[in-house]
Design an enzyme around this catalytic site. Structure first.
Site, PDB file in Angstrom:
ATOM      1  N   SER A   1     -10.105   4.467   3.137  1.00 16.16           N
ATOM      2  CA  SER A   1      -9.518   4.146   1.527  1.00 16.16           C
ATOM      3  C   SER A   1      -9.419   2.221   1.331  1.00 16.16           C
ATOM      4  O   SER A   1     -10.555   1.619   2.085  1.00 16.16           O
ATOM      5  CB  SER A   1      -7.963   3.316   2.538  1.00 16.16           C
ATOM      6  OG  SER A   1      -7.094   2.402   1.770  1.00 16.16           O
TER       7      SER A   1
ATOM      8  N   ILE B   1     -10.935  -8.239   0.473  1.00 20.71           N
ATOM      9  CA  ILE B   1     -10.047  -8.266  -0.984  1.00 20.71           C
ATOM     10  C   ILE B   1      -8.742  -8.643  -0.651  1.00 20.71           C
ATOM     11  O   ILE B   1      -7.743  -9.109  -1.167  1.00 20.71           O
ATOM     12  CB  ILE B   1     -10.312  -6.425  -1.074  1.00 20.71           C
ATOM     13  CG1 ILE B   1     -11.605  -6.259  -1.031  1.00 20.71           C
ATOM     14  CG2 ILE B   1      -9.318  -6.071  -2.611  1.00 20.71           C
ATOM     15  CD1 ILE B   1     -12.324  -6.768  -2.629  1.00 20.71           C
TER      16      ILE B   1
ATOM     17  N   ASN C   1      -3.175   5.907   2.198  1.00 25.19           N
ATOM     18  CA  ASN C   1      -3.499   4.964   2.869  1.00 25.19           C
ATOM     19  C   ASN C   1      -2.070   3.282   2.241  1.00 25.19           C
ATOM     20  O   ASN C   1      -1.791   3.527   1.167  1.00 25.19           O
ATOM     21  CB  ASN C   1      -4.777   4.038   3.126  1.00 25.19           C
ATOM     22  CG  ASN C   1      -5.248   2.638   4.125  1.00 25.19           C
ATOM     23  OD1 ASN C   1      -4.254   2.032   3.639  1.00 25.19           O
ATOM     24  ND2 ASN C   1      -5.985   3.409   5.042  1.00 25.19           N
TER      25      ASN C   1
ATOM     26  N   CYS D   1      -2.738  -5.297  10.051  1.00 26.93           N
ATOM     27  CA  CYS D   1      -2.245  -6.371   9.253  1.00 26.93           C
ATOM     28  C   CYS D   1      -1.525  -6.577   9.845  1.00 26.93           C
ATOM     29  O   CYS D   1      -0.561  -7.291  10.779  1.00 26.93           O
ATOM     30  CB  CYS D   1      -1.689  -5.597   7.862  1.00 26.93           C
ATOM     31  SG  CYS D   1      -1.426  -5.496   6.248  1.00 26.93           S
TER      32      CYS D   1
HETATM   33  C1  FMN Z   1     -13.773  -3.196  -0.485  1.00 29.13           C
HETATM   34  C2  FMN Z   1     -13.299  -2.168   0.950  1.00 29.13           C
HETATM   35  C3  FMN Z   1     -12.010  -2.457   0.461  1.00 29.13           C
HETATM   36  C4  FMN Z   1     -11.223  -1.711   1.713  1.00 29.13           C
HETATM   37  N1  FMN Z   1      -9.547  -2.076   1.412  1.00 29.13           N
HETATM   38  C5  FMN Z   1      -8.956  -1.064   3.041  1.00 29.13           C
HETATM   39  C6  FMN Z   1      -8.051  -0.332   2.814  1.00 29.13           C
HETATM   40  O1  FMN Z   1      -6.795  -1.143   1.903  1.00 29.13           O
HETATM   41  N2  FMN Z   1      -7.289  -0.012   3.168  1.00 29.13           N
HETATM   42  C7  FMN Z   1      -8.140   0.307   4.908  1.00 29.13           C
HETATM   43  O2  FMN Z   1      -7.184   0.894   6.044  1.00 29.13           O
HETATM   44  N3  FMN Z   1      -9.454   0.215   4.795  1.00 29.13           N
HETATM   45  C8  FMN Z   1      -9.815  -0.726   3.889  1.00 29.13           C
HETATM   46  N4  FMN Z   1     -11.604  -0.715   4.008  1.00 29.13           N
HETATM   47  C9  FMN Z   1     -11.729   0.010   5.414  1.00 29.13           C
HETATM   48  C10 FMN Z   1     -12.383   0.660   4.482  1.00 29.13           C
HETATM   49  O3  FMN Z   1     -11.536   2.141   4.753  1.00 29.13           O
HETATM   50  C11 FMN Z   1     -12.887   1.533   6.379  1.00 29.13           C
HETATM   51  O4  FMN Z   1     -12.585   1.486   7.169  1.00 29.13           O
HETATM   52  C12 FMN Z   1     -14.198   0.213   6.538  1.00 29.13           C
HETATM   53  O5  FMN Z   1     -14.873  -0.143   5.535  1.00 29.13           O
HETATM   54  C13 FMN Z   1     -15.816   1.280   7.349  1.00 29.13           C
HETATM   55  O6  FMN Z   1     -16.466   2.285   6.632  1.00 29.13           O
HETATM   56  P1  FMN Z   1     -17.410   2.154   6.020  1.00 29.13           P
HETATM   57  O7  FMN Z   1     -18.360   1.333   7.237  1.00 29.13           O
HETATM   58  O8  FMN Z   1     -18.176   3.427   5.345  1.00 29.13           O
HETATM   59  O9  FMN Z   1     -17.334   1.430   4.753  1.00 29.13           O
HETATM   60  C14 FMN Z   1     -11.856  -1.187   2.603  1.00 29.13           C
HETATM   61  C15 FMN Z   1     -12.808  -2.316   2.679  1.00 29.13           C
HETATM   62  C16 FMN Z   1     -13.877  -2.029   1.533  1.00 29.13           C
HETATM   63  C17 FMN Z   1     -15.783  -2.365   2.089  1.00 29.13           C
END
Ligand code: FMN
Ligand code: FAD
Ligand code: FAD
Ligand code: FMN
Ligand code: FES
Ligand code: FES
Lengths: 314, 286, 314, 286
Positions: free
Chosen positions: C31, C81, C109, C140
């Site tokens: 997400s 963000i 999500n 949150c």
């Molecule tokens: C730019 C960005 C925005 C994200 N926004 C959300 C979000 O809205 N909701 C959520 O549950 N996780 C959010 N995450 C977390 C990711 O879903 C994920 O759990 C986290 O980045 C670890 O995975 P990765 O190492 O593959 O990026 C966000 C991550 C990034 C980098």
């Protein structure tokens, strides 16, 4: 001759003070990555360091974990050495003479398996004039309390810190584990219990899998993640701890170059430790010291203390 | 022991997946002892993070060039491409930079004897060349060299040029005798019961060699491999269990510092872990 | 024709089931890194994915944090963000038609600022047939409880999960934050409260400093660390959670290639999410799907489920 | 919009710290609009992790070679070395691989007018060249180009070759007029009150340009920079506040997708953050 070139001529002071200990500069090795000093002596004069920090010591020799004990990860490594060490007796007998040659203060990192062992270690270290300060590693499971880690429970941590404080006659640095929900709770607990300084962070618990053999890469299963990968977490925690306590904070986690060290100093760390980077480059620490000096010069500062805690509000 | 920011002189493929790299290394010719190794920083930057350990195959001189510059010392490593680090190594060319930490470790303890037997399994051959160069001065030297197939048999002619008698065996019979190197060893030990044995190769081979030498009371030195982070004895990542090991008295030995060469008696053979099996050595059943 | 070449001819099945949801393969976006799908549609057919996971939705549009919101770190990135999103109404109006074209199930999500908002969101998502499952982000701050994060307190987490469970008519995936002392406590709490699946990990809290300007790199100060740097921590936590709960676990954190995804599957994750890697390579996910298929073939397996939880004891 | 695993055709230093790189890019000649950009993956592997955004300076053809192969399309970027990614770029040579994601963003909205004024600050000149190439077909085009010193003034003769009238100013007077580019703009706007203005450069310059255009009611388009992770509108890292922004109705615009070019009226100028000031643009006081 103009002002700037005059400034350049004067060497900036890198000296800092931690809990009454005067260090030549704020750079020292992280425990467990520098042996007892001897291993890196062929590469540079250890007196170029702010301090020498030993591998974690315990009352009795400790065997540590089965191998493999290390695995590489992206920009990091996992270790499960399991606190193998020669024990304080052998340390005194075999390593002290070597360490005595240096002016750089020696900080003895230590741990115990029980409260009693922690207390006994504090007494032993008090007897050693060559040891200028003790660094207490509380990331150790408390055997009595069913393996909960001292360092993740504020009460248990406070208990061991105040016990050690009572038995130790020199500055006490307490090293915190990052594997907690709120590092500030731990920091406050150990400060109140008598820590003269706080060092953070120890390693993040991690794991790696050999997918072809479908086995964990470390014989121990989990290990401690260190190296550049963890730096953002370390900087955040050091920042939080600096905001929370009055005692000086030593920053550690993922430092490989002067700019990395400066991140910690800017958010308020009084000194830094360098761990995994020593493996990557045996000259990492002297290069960082040099880089800090250059940074001060470029910024027109005579004293590294001007950098410490100099973070601007955004 | 020093850290050099050095230059690749050449990097050639020897057999499928095996390379030989020559690197500028001032001071190595006199300093490096047979059996020592280097930690190579494959690339600047942090990817990969750790250095990779490689045995020193040999040291030598580049002759002075016509401009009257002095001889240049170099070191040679022989490596098998097994993962990320060795893949990057394979891509390097003359003039590229590498960092070299070494020479590291203890090296072989050279024992005079009329008959010297070297046992190499695959890339485990590497530390034996400098040893052979030294040993040929004092007696008969035999190299028993084993591998899975012909590609694993490296640099044998170079040993022959030193005056070493070589005996090649492969699991599939694609070069030399079909069978295990330990079968050859058994025959040689029957013939030369007072020989000294020096071995490097995969753990199952070393175990078998140790068994043979132990029963025949023949002195054996083995060169081991282990995961290494520091290479200098600081991290305790590379330990092996010493003879008489127990929980309360572990007698750990650092492969990087107290090794990589051990006398067989120093080790707790029954408790030696399998070690890392992607070591670049051919895993043979022994 | 021998056995191996026959095996090679048959395409291995990559299909997995999560809480009653049948996925074509175990690969889906994390997400917040894939917008609402549209952004990556020019690069590949989204039906190549196991599922489509939306950016976190809330009841009302959310502005998010000031910029700079992202900073690069060693093998990772920090983001703050601040959960900016269009709100559920605009999502339904503007994004649903696009998502409706795909057979891949859509996982929404979502999060709330208060318990009530969480409940209301669950009701809204129940009304949407296009949404196959909901992923609850509990990382949150709870405004009412003085900003303690729902996801770091087992009671608060259980409360929000059981509330959502009552109002939601579809599978509920609960996404855990890694910033806790013991992830198993959180996992157990949300499982008992009614989670049908657990997704972990969200980002690790981190910080980065621009040492020349002596400013934090993110306007928000702290941010979430993601990318390859955190993979060892993620694998460890997924392993721990798999050992603790009965519900299926989705692994996320630092996956960039098939081998990374396999680490999670081998320790028992039923599916994986790919986040930051999408930024590095928009084709990361289809390449991972391909890599999983190749791995099965090479290992002579007809079904990815043979890989899941296949860790050998050491 | 596509991701190419492409090849560097050339990489030349233009002035101290400024480079021009030509990269093979099939399909770009017809697809890329003035003002669009690319995300460049500087190196395979994960160091650095994220791609770097660069404006498209121009697209073109390599003439078919004698072997009768077809023309090859390329794209050119102009970049300033400011950090780790651009340092690595600087080291690339003909034949090296880079990954290219693009063309991205919206590009300029070309408005017919008798007088078109382009304002470039330092490396902010980049997106203006393709724009100029388009605009010269329909009216008088003037380029007002500013920088700190002569090194920041790039590629001006190339604009001249298109038939663009150029006016150079530098803070230190080392090239062209001494002073700010906005002073020149002020004079030109006095003379051509019905001009259209297109600007790219550091934020303080853009603010000043906006002020001038607003008071004179001259249409202005600006190309902005921001930290970017994805470049395609997925991460929301690169947002700017849209006109009428409030907490409850933020009206964020993605620089990567709804930009990088914005009409001045689209933006909430008073709340535009300083943005990233190491953008490769010369910071000038304006
Ligand atoms: C730019 C960005 C925005 C994200 N926004 C959300 C979000 O809205 N909701 C959520 O549950 N996780 C959010 N995450 C977390 C990711 O879903 C994920 O759990 C986290 O980045 C670890 O995975 P990765 O190492 O593959 O990026 C966000 C991550 C990034 C980098
Ligand atoms: C003293 C010593 C001497 C050696 N001499 C030679 C030699 O002469 N020629 C040769 O080809 N190989 C030699 N090796 C093995 C060589 O170090 C590994 O093959 C190499 O490190 C693999 O790196 P990689 O990045 O290609 O593999 P990776 O992608 O890292 O992983 C492939 C496998 O290599 C092993 N490995 C990775 N890093 C290390 C490390 N730091 N230490 C030990 N093992 C590791 C692991 O088992 C891993 O599964 C020696 C090892 C030691 C300890
Ligand atoms: C749409 C757009 C078009 C651009 N066009 C050009 C151009 O034509 N020529 C040119 O020289 N530069 C251009 N830039 C700026 C260029 O992207 C940065 O100078 C470059 O990313 C710096 O990378 P680095 O690794 O060298 O710097 P780093 O070592 O990463 O850091 C140096 C500074 O660069 C900035 N930076 C780093 N990564 C990014 C990122 N992903 N996005 C934005 N800023 C970043 C930060 O402020 C940082 O402090 C443009 C930026 C954008 C957003
Ligand atoms: C091989 C190894 C051994 C370690 N041993 C100890 C130890 O004995 N006591 C201790 O407090 N920390 C120990 N640590 C943790 C380090 O001191 C340091 O906190 C951690 O590695 C993070 O710093 P780095 O990223 O610079 O390595 C060890 C770390 C490594 C990599
Ligand atoms: S590799 Fe570090 S002690 Fe041997
Ligand atoms: S860079 Fe990701 S949304 Fe613009």
């Amino acid at each position: 001759m103009n002002n700037t070139s005059q400034q350049k001529k004067q060497r900036p002071s890198l000296s800092v003070e931690i809990a009454g200990l005067r260090l030549k500069n704020p750079v020292m090795p992280a425990s467990g990555t520098f042996g007892y000093g001897q291993e890196y002596a062929p590469f540079f004069d250890l007196d170029e360091l702010g301090a020498i920090v030993t591998k974690g010591l315990s009352l009795h020799p400790k065997a540590g974990n089965p191998t493999p004990r290390i695995a590489e990860t992206t920009s990091g490594m996992l270790n499960a050495i399991g606190l193998q060490n020669v024990g304080v007796e052998d340390f005194i007998r075999d390593k002290m003479a070597f360490l005595r040659q240096f002016r750089a203060p020696v900080i003895a990192n230590f741990f115990g398996n029980t409260l009693e062992e922690y207390g006994e270690m504090a007494r032993r270290l008090s007897d050693l004039p060559e040891v200028s300060a003790a660094e207490l590693n509380i990331s150790c499971p408390n055997v009595k309390k069913g393996g909960i880690v001292f360092g993740t429970d504020p009460q248990a941590a406070a208990e061991v810190v105040s016990l050690v404080r009572r038995h130790l006659d020199k500055p006490l640095i307490v090293k915190l584990t990052p594997n907690v929900t709120d590092i500030t709770v731990m920091a406050r607990a150990v400060e109140e219990a008598g820590a003269d300084a706080i060092c953070c962070i120890n390693t993040l618990t991690g794991m790696a899998v050999d997918v072809h053999r479908r086995k964990l890469r470390l014989a121990n299963g989990t290990g401690g993640l260190s190296g550049p990968a963890i730096r953002p977490v370390a900087v955040r925690m050091v920042y939080q701890v600096v905001q929370t306590v009055k005692v000086p904070v030593i920053g550690v986690g993922g430092i490989t170059k002067a700019e990395d060290a400066l991140e910690f100093l800017v958010v308020g760390a009084r000194a830094v430790q360098v761990g995994t980077a020593n493996f990557v480059d045996p000259l990492a620490m002297p290069k960082i010291v040099e880089g800090l000096e250059r940074f001060c010069r470029e910024q027109g500062m005579d004293d590294i203390n001007e950098v410490i805690g100099s973070l601007q509000s955004t | 022991m020093q850290n050099y920011n050095s230059t690749v002189l050449s990097n050639q493929e020897l057999a499928s997946g095996y390379y030989r790299m020559r690197i500028l290394a001032p001071g190595y010719v006199s300093a490096a002892r047979p059996g020592q190794f280097v930690m190579v920083r494959v690339r600047g930057g942090l990817e990969p993070l750790l250095r990779r350990p490689f045995g020193i195959f040999r040291t030598g001189f580049m002759p002075a060039d016509c401009e009257g510059l002095p001889d240049k010392e170099y070191v040679e490593i022989l490596y098998k491409v097994v993962g990320s680090g060795t893949s990057l190594l394979q891509d390097l060319h003359r003039g590229d930079r590498v960092e070299l930490l070494g020479p590291l470790g203890n090296g072989f303890d050279i024992q005079p004897a009329a008959e010297q037997i070297l046992v190499g399994g695959g890339i485990g051959l590497v530390p034996l060349y400098m040893l052979a160069r030294r040993l040929v001065k004092g007696g008969n030297v035999r190299l028993l060299m084993g591998g899975r197939c012909r590609d694993d048999i490296l640099a044998v002619t170079e040993f022959e040029r030193l005056g070493v008698a070589t005996y090649v065996s492969t699991d599939d019979g694609s070069l030399g005798e079909e069978g295990l190197v330990t079968e050859v060893l058994e025959r040689k030990l029957a013939k030369y019961p007072r020989a000294n044995v020096y071995a490097c190769g995969p753990m199952p081979m070393l175990r078998a060699v140790h068994e043979l030498c132990r029963t025949r009371k023949v002195p054996l030195q083995v060169s081991l491999e282990a995961f290494m982070a520091c290479g200098v004895g600081a991290c305790l990542g590379c330990v092996v269990k010493g003879a008489g090991h127990s929980e309360s008295d572990p007698r750990y030995l650092c492969t990087c510092k107290e090794g990589p060469v051990f006398r067989a008696e120093q080790l707790e053979w029954d408790l030696l872990e399998k070690g890392h099996d992607d070591c670049g050595c051919t895993e043979e059943e022994a």
